[in-house]
Write an enzyme that holds these catalytic residues in place. Sequence first.
Site, short mmCIF file in Angstrom:
data_model
loop_
_atom_site.label_atom_id
_atom_site.label_comp_id
_atom_site.label_asym_id
_atom_site.label_seq_id
_atom_site.Cartn_x
_atom_site.Cartn_y
_atom_site.Cartn_z
N ARG A 42 0.73 -1.07 -0.07
CA ARG A 42 -0.09 -0.03 0.05
C ARG A 42 0.90 1.36 -0.18
O ARG A 42 2.15 0.99 -0.09
CB ARG A 42 -0.88 0.00 1.14
CG ARG A 42 -0.26 -0.12 2.78
CD ARG A 42 -1.18 -0.05 3.71
NE ARG A 42 -0.49 0.35 4.89
CZ ARG A 42 -0.48 -0.55 5.90
NH1 ARG A 42 -0.38 -1.83 5.64
NH2 ARG A 42 0.43 -0.26 6.92
N GLY A 43 0.12 2.31 0.06
CA GLY A 43 0.93 3.73 0.07
C GLY A 43 1.91 4.03 -1.10
O GLY A 43 1.72 3.45 -2.23
N TYR B 101 12.71 9.39 14.13
CA TYR B 101 12.29 9.33 12.43
C TYR B 101 13.34 10.21 11.90
O TYR B 101 13.85 9.67 10.82
CB TYR B 101 10.87 9.89 12.36
CG TYR B 101 10.55 9.68 10.89
CD1 TYR B 101 9.75 8.50 10.10
CD2 TYR B 101 10.36 10.75 10.09
CE1 TYR B 101 9.55 8.11 9.24
CE2 TYR B 101 9.77 10.69 8.72
CZ TYR B 101 9.38 9.23 8.17
OH TYR B 101 9.07 9.00 6.95
N ASN C 10 11.58 0.61 0.64
CA ASN C 10 10.60 1.70 1.06
C ASN C 10 9.75 1.63 2.42
O ASN C 10 9.51 2.59 2.91
CB ASN C 10 9.47 1.70 -0.09
CG ASN C 10 8.14 2.06 0.18
OD1 ASN C 10 7.86 3.35 0.26
ND2 ASN C 10 7.09 1.31 0.49
N ALA C 11 9.44 0.30 2.82
CA ALA C 11 8.70 0.25 4.08
C ALA C 11 9.12 1.01 5.21
O ALA C 11 10.49 1.23 5.40
CB ALA C 11 8.59 -1.31 4.57
N GLY C 12 8.39 1.75 6.11
CA GLY C 12 8.82 2.56 7.07
C GLY C 12 7.76 2.50 8.08
O GLY C 12 6.48 2.44 7.69
N ILE D 80 3.23 13.27 1.67
CA ILE D 80 2.70 12.45 0.91
C ILE D 80 1.42 11.68 1.38
O ILE D 80 1.67 11.06 2.47
CB ILE D 80 3.46 11.33 0.23
CG1 ILE D 80 4.89 12.20 -0.62
CG2 ILE D 80 2.76 10.61 -1.11
CD1 ILE D 80 4.79 12.64 -1.84
N GLY E 49 8.69 14.72 0.62
CA GLY E 49 8.08 15.62 1.39
C GLY E 49 6.46 14.84 1.91
O GLY E 49 6.42 13.75 1.95
#
Length: 251
Positions: A16-17, A155, A90-92, A188, A186
Amino acid sequence: MADLMNGAVVVTGGSRGIGASISIELAKLGFHVACLSRSGDLPDASALDDAASKRLTGVRCDITDSASVHEVFSGLSKKLGQPIVGLVNNAGVHLQGPSATFALADYERVMTTNATSVLLMSQAAYPHLRESGSALIVNIGSFYDKLGVKGNLAYCASKAAVGAMSRCLAVEWARDGIRVVNIAPGYIETDLNREELNEGALQAFLKKRIPAGGPGKTEDIGRLAAMLFQLPRSFLTGETLYVDGGQGMAL
Ligand code: NDP
């Protein structure tokens, strides 16, 4: 030597995302995409034709768990019938709170998921990427990597680490034909922040604060990541590309 447009790309957080958008755009280009997430869900592929949607494979994997990561890579290339030519880290996760009382367990979860996983995934992918002769790793950092943001020590630190790792891996693996590029978005709108972004005061603030007029869309990142895969053997490596509508540089 594998043709970059025809190989397989592993995308973490591909369910997702932003990761879903990257997976969709790569599948459109002809890549086979392994979409990793803890759920193993496929991204919404309603925008794809049948052939492209068949190039998406949902894979269950916890990127914080070394055994889980190595298990995925052991049989993946055979399963997809394609050489692995790319990796998108990408996962975070995004946990926030005042630094004075921020729980160490939360700090470690953010660092492990956002930063340590980049090393773990890249190490597991390395033999495959090197074998392909021309490969690309795209990391998804954040424009918070260069900012001081209240309540966001973990983060910000994790994303600064992603930028540093991108530079180090780019330099170390350039002669192996592996390029590394860090995309730093930035704001999203995704599941990670939808509630927060649609809250009236922040929405109004961002409309004024972001020169481009408001938060970006997942496609802004998905299309850029896919575009980088269309530039095999490019001279571009190690850089951080900020995609924030100008927010990080605006007074
Ligand atoms: P989402 O929360 O929408 O999606 C996160 C994805 O990561 C899901 O697919 C989730 O699947 C997966 N994931 C989370 N933890 C793990 C894990 N331990 N193992 C495997 N998969 C995992 O996030 P976004 O799309 O918003 O963010 C993606 C990246 O972009 C993150 O690195 C984020 O920091 C970065 N970013 C986002 C911005 C934004 O404004 N949205 C701005 C700047 C950077 P599952 O839960 O099933 O595991």
